[in-house]
Design a protein around this motif. Structure first.
Motif, PDB file in Angstrom:
ATOM      1  N   GLN A  76       0.836  -1.203   0.000  1.00 19.07           N
ATOM      2  CA  GLN A  76       0.000   0.000   0.000  1.00 19.07           C
ATOM      3  C   GLN A  76       0.869   1.251   0.000  1.00 19.07           C
ATOM      4  OE1 GLN A  76      -2.283  -0.601   3.580  1.00 19.07           O
ATOM      5  NE2 GLN A  76      -0.617   0.008   4.925  1.00 19.07           N
ATOM      6  N   ASP A  94      -4.275  13.419  -7.478  1.00 12.47           N
ATOM      7  CA  ASP A  94      -4.830  12.536  -8.506  1.00 12.47           C
ATOM      8  C   ASP A  94      -3.732  11.914  -9.376  1.00 12.47           C
ATOM      9  OD1 ASP A  94      -7.355  12.892  -7.564  1.00 12.47           O
ATOM     10  OD2 ASP A  94      -8.013  14.280  -9.124  1.00 12.47           O
ATOM     11  N   LEU A  97      -2.503   9.098  -7.249  1.00 13.48           N
ATOM     12  CA  LEU A  97      -3.511   8.037  -7.182  1.00 13.48           C
ATOM     13  C   LEU A  97      -3.538   7.208  -8.460  1.00 13.48           C
ATOM     14  CD1 LEU A  97      -6.431   9.952  -5.430  1.00 13.48           C
ATOM     15  CD2 LEU A  97      -5.205   7.977  -4.510  1.00 13.48           C
ATOM     16  N   GLU A 101      -2.751   3.294  -8.437  1.00  9.74           N
ATOM     17  CA  GLU A 101      -3.798   2.372  -8.911  1.00  9.74           C
ATOM     18  C   GLU A 101      -3.281   1.532 -10.082  1.00  9.74           C
ATOM     19  OE1 GLU A 101      -6.813   1.805  -7.776  1.00  9.74           O
ATOM     20  OE2 GLU A 101      -7.497   3.560  -6.665  1.00  9.74           O
ATOM     21  N   HIS A 104      -1.334  -1.425  -9.110  1.00 10.41           N
ATOM     22  CA  HIS A 104      -2.068  -2.360  -8.242  1.00 10.41           C
ATOM     23  C   HIS A 104      -1.589  -2.291  -6.789  1.00 10.41           C
ATOM     24  CE1 HIS A 104      -3.732  -3.880 -11.953  1.00 10.41           C
ATOM     25  NE2 HIS A 104      -2.523  -4.143 -12.391  1.00 10.41           N
ATOM     26  N   LYS A 106      -2.554  -0.508  -3.098  1.00 12.58           N
ATOM     27  CA  LYS A 106      -3.685   0.133  -2.418  1.00 12.58           C
ATOM     28  C   LYS A 106      -3.274   1.518  -1.920  1.00 12.58           C
ATOM     29  CE  LYS A 106      -6.832  -0.106   1.454  1.00 12.58           C
ATOM     30  NZ  LYS A 106      -7.148  -0.647   2.768  1.00 12.58           N
ATOM     31  N   PRO A 107      -4.008   2.583  -2.314  1.00  8.83           N
ATOM     32  CA  PRO A 107      -3.667   3.911  -1.813  1.00  8.83           C
ATOM     33  C   PRO A 107      -4.440   4.258  -0.541  1.00  8.83           C
ATOM     34  CG  PRO A 107      -5.135   4.083  -3.707  1.00  8.83           C
ATOM     35  CD  PRO A 107      -5.044   2.626  -3.348  1.00  8.83           C
ATOM     36  N   TYR A 137     -11.825   5.651  -1.299  1.00 14.00           N
ATOM     37  CA  TYR A 137     -10.498   5.771  -0.688  1.00 14.00           C
ATOM     38  C   TYR A 137     -10.582   5.949   0.825  1.00 14.00           C
ATOM     39  CZ  TYR A 137      -8.711   6.509  -5.426  1.00 14.00           C
ATOM     40  OH  TYR A 137      -8.382   6.351  -6.747  1.00 14.00           O
ATOM     41  N   SER A 235      -9.635   3.330 -15.742  1.00 15.57           N
ATOM     42  CA  SER A 235      -9.662   2.269 -14.731  1.00 15.57           C
ATOM     43  C   SER A 235      -8.880   2.670 -13.475  1.00 15.57           C
ATOM     44  CB  SER A 235      -9.100   0.957 -15.297  1.00 15.57           C
ATOM     45  OG  SER A 235      -7.716   1.086 -15.557  1.00 15.57           O
ATOM     46  N   CYS A 236      -8.076   3.733 -13.583  1.00 11.63           N
ATOM     47  CA  CYS A 236      -7.300   4.228 -12.437  1.00 11.63           C
ATOM     48  C   CYS A 236      -8.084   5.272 -11.642  1.00 11.63           C
ATOM     49  CB  CYS A 236      -5.968   4.816 -12.910  1.00 11.63           C
ATOM     50  SG  CYS A 236      -4.924   3.634 -13.786  1.00 11.63           S
ATOM     51  N   PRO A 238     -11.427   5.003  -9.671  1.00 11.77           N
ATOM     52  CA  PRO A 238     -12.411   3.969  -9.289  1.00 11.77           C
ATOM     53  C   PRO A 238     -13.859   4.329  -9.590  1.00 11.77           C
ATOM     54  CG  PRO A 238     -10.824   4.320  -7.524  1.00 11.77           C
ATOM     55  CD  PRO A 238     -10.545   5.361  -8.552  1.00 11.77           C
TER      56      PRO A 238
END
Length: 293
Positions: A76, A94, A97, A101, A104, A106-107, A137, A235-236, A238
């Motif tokens: 993460q 962003d 993020l 993302e 893969h 977790k942020p 998030y 897809s990045c 959510p």
């Protein structure tokens, strides 16, 4: 052959933590030939010459890796952003993020220096916090001075390999000093001339915090989307990824396509306008990227 994890890399040496303790290793020449650079976080096979020294023979397969900071197998990312000094930036958040993302990882969003924010700044921040939480998030509000949010942050670190990342001067080292006071990590004030922090962290190292491992990484302020393709970008985000399943066309880029569920969600206020504006900016950046040969 013994195995272990690289917890520190410095001046051509790799410090491997295995069952026998910490061993200072060099990489075998075969790595240079195969263009493999061992990274902090790598699970490796090594050969010990004696109790303190050895050679890395093999780097096991990575589940992920970051270029800046150079680290692998991260569970993460604690994205540390200040409420003020420097001011909270959704654009920069962003960018982080999207990269996290895409890899893969977790942020977890951690906003620091709450003690320095006035009531108007806090109210403004609360709106952004609500948006990011709605998108799925985890957001933690902290202060290294008052220790606000520290008890809330600690359980997230349990049993995980975490990377602390963010712009220079946001207080990553100060936060780690509160989480583990014996570290006494060097911190610097904001440079008033540049309006940003001076780099205080020079190398990547995994340190034990609670029952997890944390990397304090060099601060940086520019991130690019070198490996992300235009079709992968939404897809990045959510909340966009969720809505895009209802778009009429597969591969919809959510720009001017008809019956786009993402654009409908923006018009209804389901997705904040600024997140979509950032998406469009990043998409343009990816499209204008020079091709690599």
């Amino acid at each position: 052959m013994p195995e272990g994890k690289i917890i520190k890399a410095l001046s051509g040496f790799y410090y491997v933590l295995g069952d026998e303790g910490l061993v200072q290793c060099r990489g075998r020449g075969v790595f240079r030939k195969n263009k493999v650079t061992p990274l902090v976080g790598d699970h490796v096979v090594y050969q010990a010459e004696n109790d303190q020294e050895g050679y890395i023979l093999e780097v096991k397969e990575r589940k992920n890796e970051l270029v800046r900071p150079p680290i692998s197998n991260v569970d993460q990312a604690i994205l540390v952003f200040s409420a003020v000094e420097p001011d909270f930036s959704t654009t920069l958040l962003d960018r982080f993020l999207v990269l996290v993302e895409f890899n893969h990882i977790k942020p977890i969003i951690c906003i620091t220096k709450l003690d320095l924010a006035n009531e108007k700044q806090k109210a403004n921040l609360d709106q952004y916090v609500a948006h990011y939480r709605k998108a799925g998030y985890d957001v933690i509000l902290t202060s290294s001075e008052t220790e606000l949010g520290i008890a809330e942050l600690m359980p997230f670190l349990e049993g995980e390999i975490s990377v602390f990342a963010g712009q220079s001067g946001v207080g990553k080292s100060s936060l780690l000093n509160v989480l583990r006071p014996d570290l006494e990590l060097k911190t610097n004030d904001i440079s008033s001339h540049l309006g940003r922090g001076k780099h205080t962290t020079r190398h990547v190292e995994l340190i034990e915090v609670g029952n997890g491992l944390v990397a304090d990484t060099p601060g940086f302020s520019s991130l690019d989307f070198t490996d992300i393709e235009a079709e992968q970008l939404s897809s990045c985000f959510p909340e966009m990824a969720l809505q895009s399943e209802n778009c009429k066309f597969r591969g919809c880029l959510h720009l001017s396509e008809p019956k786009c569920a993402v654009k409908a969600a923006i018009e209804s206020g389901e997705i904040p306008e600024y997140r979509y504006e950032h998406y469009k900016d990043f998409l343009q950046e990816i499209k204008e990227r020079k091709p690599r040969y």
